[in-house]
Design a protein around this motif. Structure first.
Motif, PDB file in Angstrom:
ATOM      1  N   THR A 514       0.879  -1.166   0.000  1.00  0.00           N
ATOM      2  CA  THR A 514       0.000   0.000   0.000  1.00  0.00           C
ATOM      3  C   THR A 514       0.919   1.218   0.000  1.00  0.00           C
ATOM      4  N   VAL A 515       0.832   2.000  -1.066  1.00  0.00           N
ATOM      5  CA  VAL A 515       1.745   3.127  -1.255  1.00  0.00           C
ATOM      6  C   VAL A 515       0.965   4.431  -1.147  1.00  0.00           C
ATOM      7  N   PHE A 516       1.458   5.337  -0.283  1.00  0.00           N
ATOM      8  CA  PHE A 516       0.917   6.692  -0.187  1.00  0.00           C
ATOM      9  C   PHE A 516       1.873   7.580  -0.972  1.00  0.00           C
ATOM     10  N   ALA A 517       1.455   7.940  -2.196  1.00  0.00           N
ATOM     11  CA  ALA A 517       2.365   8.542  -3.170  1.00  0.00           C
ATOM     12  C   ALA A 517       2.246  10.058  -3.204  1.00  0.00           C
ATOM     13  N   PRO A 518       3.325  10.787  -2.839  1.00  0.00           N
ATOM     14  CA  PRO A 518       3.284  12.252  -2.895  1.00  0.00           C
ATOM     15  C   PRO A 518       3.404  12.752  -4.337  1.00  0.00           C
ATOM     16  N   THR A 519       2.674  13.806  -4.635  1.00  0.00           N
ATOM     17  CA  THR A 519       2.725  14.408  -5.966  1.00  0.00           C
ATOM     18  C   THR A 519       3.973  15.274  -6.103  1.00  0.00           C
ATOM     19  N   ASN A 520       4.199  15.758  -7.334  1.00  0.00           N
ATOM     20  CA  ASN A 520       5.309  16.695  -7.564  1.00  0.00           C
ATOM     21  C   ASN A 520       5.172  17.923  -6.677  1.00  0.00           C
ATOM     22  N   ASP A 521       3.951  18.454  -6.544  1.00  0.00           N
ATOM     23  CA  ASP A 521       3.739  19.645  -5.708  1.00  0.00           C
ATOM     24  C   ASP A 521       4.085  19.350  -4.249  1.00  0.00           C
ATOM     25  N   ALA A 522       3.820  18.119  -3.798  1.00  0.00           N
ATOM     26  CA  ALA A 522       4.151  17.753  -2.430  1.00  0.00           C
ATOM     27  C   ALA A 522       5.665  17.808  -2.208  1.00  0.00           C
ATOM     28  N   PHE A 523       6.419  17.303  -3.181  1.00  0.00           N
ATOM     29  CA  PHE A 523       7.880  17.341  -3.045  1.00  0.00           C
ATOM     30  C   PHE A 523       8.425  18.764  -3.149  1.00  0.00           C
ATOM     31  N   SER A 524       7.751  19.608  -3.946  1.00  0.00           N
ATOM     32  CA  SER A 524       8.249  20.985  -4.117  1.00  0.00           C
ATOM     33  C   SER A 524       8.141  21.802  -2.834  1.00  0.00           C
ATOM     34  N   ALA A 525       7.337  21.322  -1.891  1.00  0.00           N
ATOM     35  CA  ALA A 525       7.148  22.056  -0.638  1.00  0.00           C
ATOM     36  C   ALA A 525       8.236  21.751   0.387  1.00  0.00           C
ATOM     37  N   ILE A 526       9.121  20.779   0.085  1.00  0.00           N
ATOM     38  CA  ILE A 526      10.196  20.450   1.019  1.00  0.00           C
ATOM     39  C   ILE A 526      11.541  20.530   0.302  1.00  0.00           C
ATOM     40  N   VAL A 542       5.381   3.532   2.388  1.00  0.00           N
ATOM     41  CA  VAL A 542       5.028   2.198   1.891  1.00  0.00           C
ATOM     42  C   VAL A 542       4.675   1.276   3.050  1.00  0.00           C
ATOM     43  N   VAL A 543       3.505   0.623   2.921  1.00  0.00           N
ATOM     44  CA  VAL A 543       3.094  -0.429   3.851  1.00  0.00           C
ATOM     45  C   VAL A 543       3.279  -1.757   3.133  1.00  0.00           C
ATOM     46  N   GLY A 545       3.074  -6.000   2.667  1.00  0.00           N
ATOM     47  CA  GLY A 545       2.263  -7.157   3.049  1.00  0.00           C
ATOM     48  C   GLY A 545       0.782  -6.887   3.168  1.00  0.00           C
ATOM     49  N   ALA A 546       0.306  -5.772   2.599  1.00  0.00           N
ATOM     50  CA  ALA A 546      -1.122  -5.445   2.726  1.00  0.00           C
ATOM     51  C   ALA A 546      -1.575  -4.613   1.531  1.00  0.00           C
ATOM     52  N   ASN A 547      -2.755  -4.922   1.043  1.00  0.00           N
ATOM     53  CA  ASN A 547      -3.397  -4.140  -0.022  1.00  0.00           C
ATOM     54  C   ASN A 547      -4.581  -3.410   0.635  1.00  0.00           C
ATOM     55  N   VAL A 548      -4.271  -2.267   1.248  1.00  0.00           N
ATOM     56  CA  VAL A 548      -5.263  -1.553   2.066  1.00  0.00           C
ATOM     57  C   VAL A 548      -5.970  -0.515   1.197  1.00  0.00           C
ATOM     58  N   ARG A 549      -7.208  -0.789   0.865  1.00  0.00           N
ATOM     59  CA  ARG A 549      -7.992   0.143   0.059  1.00  0.00           C
ATOM     60  C   ARG A 549      -8.701   1.142   0.980  1.00  0.00           C
ATOM     61  N   ASN A 596      -0.005  -5.736  -7.783  1.00  0.00           N
ATOM     62  CA  ASN A 596       0.735  -6.115  -6.576  1.00  0.00           C
ATOM     63  C   ASN A 596       0.570  -5.102  -5.447  1.00  0.00           C
ATOM     64  N   GLY A 597      -0.504  -4.324  -5.503  1.00  0.00           N
ATOM     65  CA  GLY A 597      -0.750  -3.369  -4.434  1.00  0.00           C
ATOM     66  C   GLY A 597      -1.613  -2.220  -4.882  1.00  0.00           C
ATOM     67  N   VAL A 598      -1.780  -1.254  -3.989  1.00  0.00           N
ATOM     68  CA  VAL A 598      -2.676  -0.141  -4.261  1.00  0.00           C
ATOM     69  C   VAL A 598      -1.972   1.163  -3.901  1.00  0.00           C
TER      70      VAL A 598
END
Length: 610
Positions: A514-526, A542-543, A545-549, A596-598
């Motif tokens: 389970t991936v929490f994916a930051p956008t380009n704008d998210a990276f531009s803020a740091i 990244v989590v 062993g789990a496909n957490v929807r 293989n994940g979400v």
């Protein structure tokens, strides 16, 4: 003399007769079972006409010999009824006239009433006999058993109330209730064409003999369901086109002859177009819709042809224009568009050809033969697991009809699913320059080469590659909103092969993800740190062993990440994440499902405590 010969011809090709009541002789005493069938007939005055016919045909000896026969025996009243209706006498008929008629009453094995079942058997005349036991015992829809199980030493006799005349192909269409819809189509629904007369044409008289591929009642139901219509919606002209496509004239093609059809292409049908025969894994006829009809019963033999029962109604090109084009009609068969024969073969192997010929509106991204050749690289479709091919094909299909003008840069769901769940895989559509799917061929996706091939049940967009099943890496690379994330996962962290890790097959540790994916704008803020600090930050998204929807997230849920840190999920009117530095991040897109994940898209980079 001419009239007498005409009447003989009528008798040989006679289709149906009026059923007359037979007279029962209550005084008849049957001989003991030690006698033969011929002895029984000779000893009973009510069968004197049958005896005279057997003597003229020189068949008395046959029924006197040892054997195991079943004889459907018409009495004198039955013969009188037939001869009267034809206007002839028994003396007018020759041995050649009588022999096939009499043998048409004889089966080559002993079958008592309890052994008779509804179905077809071959008789000694070389034709089929249709027995219907649903209400008593009826033969060819013409004759009814009035007294059963008269046991003799060489077989069994069943007394019948009518002479069983020689069957034409129409005889069986009328007699067999599995063909009730076909019979209605041939008669009531097409009144301007006398199919009963045509299909009763005597053998050797143009256009007989016939090979008839006869759709069952269920086949007609399937057709109506596919096109979402009622049979009353079809005009007589449409039905005539369809019905003629099921008949090959001038040929009596038995099942044993099917492998000998040159190149698997049948002779022209009465409608004018041909059928394609495929004998792999069964016997299938492919029409112009590309849907296979299986031959489910063979060699129902009539005097003027043969019937093979099929499980789908066959449609020629001429019918498609009237009924509406289907997916397979346009792109998935070797006749109309041979560049898609590999796709059609894959659909047939997986059984999806029928699914794509339903009334449901769909959008299909259709790979060419060249695309399949590139995927297989010398292998064959049969080398791949059917389950895998099924998911690959479903990954090319979206519910609903979406023309190119309806497509926009966004995610959509295909009919493929994640693992053994009902969660549909996503597909990333990019319309910034043409239509590119999942990042194009270089990323395991494809580009639309020919858009908007409209069909009756949706639209086809021809693509230049087979679209592979997407991993979470597929979407990260395909979606330009993640270009900074991709750079961070590759160029900026060369010591950790994130691409290989996040491409791990589902069910193989550490997948699924389970991936929490930051956008380009998210990276531009740091300020993006160096590799030693960036690596744990990326792992914190990244989590394993789990496909957490999204539906699996709950308020206050504490999530442990690949970096072994934790963050807290808050679920309210929207979904937010509170990281270890108490920063609140919004989840702006959910459930980008890979094989293989979400992926869930977030608007800030999550920061672990470091």
């Amino acid at each position: 003399m001419k009239m007498k010969n005409f009447l003989k011809t009528v008798l040989i090709a006679f289709l149906t007769i009026t059923v007359f009541s037979c007279s029962d002789d209550d005084d008849t005493t049957f001989p003991p079972s030690s006698t033969t069938i011929a002895d029984f007939v000779a000893a009973n005055a009510d069968y004197s006409s049958l005896l005279a016919a057997l003597e003229k045909a020189e068949l008395v000896q046959t029924l006197s010999e040892e054997g195991s026969f079943t004889v459907f025996a018409p009495n004198n009243a039955a013969f009188d009824a037939l001869l009267t209706s034809l206007g002839v006498t028994l003396d007018d008929l020759s041995k050649d006239d009588l022999t096939p008629i009499l043998l048409n009453h004889v089966l080559g094995s002993r079958l008592t009433s309890t052994q008779l079942t509804t179905g077809y058997s071959d008789n000694l005349a070389g034709f089929s006999t249709y027995v219907n036991t649903s209400s008593g015992v009826q033969i060819n829809g013409i004759s009814t058993v009035t007294q059963a199980d008269i046991e003799q030493s060489n077989g069994v006799i069943h007394a019948v109330d009518a002479v069983i005349t020689l069957p034409t192909v129409t005889t069986f269409a009328v007699a067999d209730p599995n063909f009730d819809t076909l019979q209605a189509a041939l008669t009531d629904l097409t009144p301007d064409t006398d199919y009963a007369t045509v299909l009763s044409t005597a053998n050797g008289t143009d256009p007989a003999p016939f090979t008839v591929f006869a759709p069952t009642n269920d086949a007609f139901t399937d057709l109506l369901d596919r096109f979402n219509i009622e049979i009353a919606d079809l005009t007589a002209a449409q039905l005539e086109i369809v019905l003629n496509y099921h008949v090959i004239a001038g040929a009596n093609v038995l099942a044993a002859d099917l492998p000998g059809i040159p190149d698997g292409v049948t002779p022209a049908t009465l409608q004018g177009e041909t059928l394609t025969l495929n004998l792999e894994g069964g016997a299938f006829l492919r029409d112009k819709t590309g849907v296979d009809s299986e031959i489910i019963a063979t060699d129902v033999k009539a005097t003027n042809g043969v019937i093979h029962a099929i499980d789908k109604v066959l449609l020629p090109n001429a019918a498609l224009d009237a009924l509406g084009r289907s997916f397979t009609a346009v792109a998935f068969n070797g006749g109309e568009a041979s560049d898609f024969s590999s796709l059609y073969a894959a659909l047939r192997i997986t059984g999806l050809n029928d699914a794509l010929d339903s009334a449901t509106m769909r959008t299909v991204f259709a790979p060419t033969n060249t695309a399949f050749d590139a995927l297989l690289d010398g292998a064959s479709l049969e080398d791949l697991p059917v389950a895998t091919v099924t998911q690959i094909l479903l990954n090319h299909v979206i519910d609903g009809k979406l023309l190119s003008t309806d497509l926009s840069t966004s995610y959509a769901n295909t009919l493929a699913t994640f693992g053994d769940t009902m969660n549909n895989l996503s597909i990333y559509i990019n319309t910034s320059s043409g239509v590119v799917l999942n990042g194009g061929m270089a990323n395991g996706g494809a580009t639309v080469a020919t858009p908007n091939v409209e069909t009756r049940n949706g639209v086809i967009h021809v693509v230049d590659a087979v679209i592979g099943l997407p991993t979470v890496v597929t979407f990260a690379v395909a979606d330009s909103n993640f270009s900074t994330l991709v750079s961070a996962l590759t160029d900026l962290t060369p010591a950790t092969d994130f691409v290989s890790v996040l491409s791990t097959a589902n069910g193989t540790d550490p997948a699924p993800f389970t991936v929490f994916a930051p956008t380009n704008d998210a990276f531009s803020a740091i300020t993006i740190p160096g590799e030693s600090e960036l690596t744990p930050i990326l792992q914190y998204h990244v989590v394993a062993g789990a496909n957490v929807r999204a539906a699996d997230l709950s308020d206050g849920q504490v999530v442990t990440t690949l970096e072994t840190g934790t963050f807290t999920v808050n679920v309210g009117s929207s979904v937010t994440i509170t990281d270890e530095n108490s920063r609140v991040t919004n989840v702006v897109v959910t459930d980008v499902q890979a094989v293989n994940g979400v992926i869930h898209v977030v608007d800030q980079v999550l920061l672990p405590m470091m």
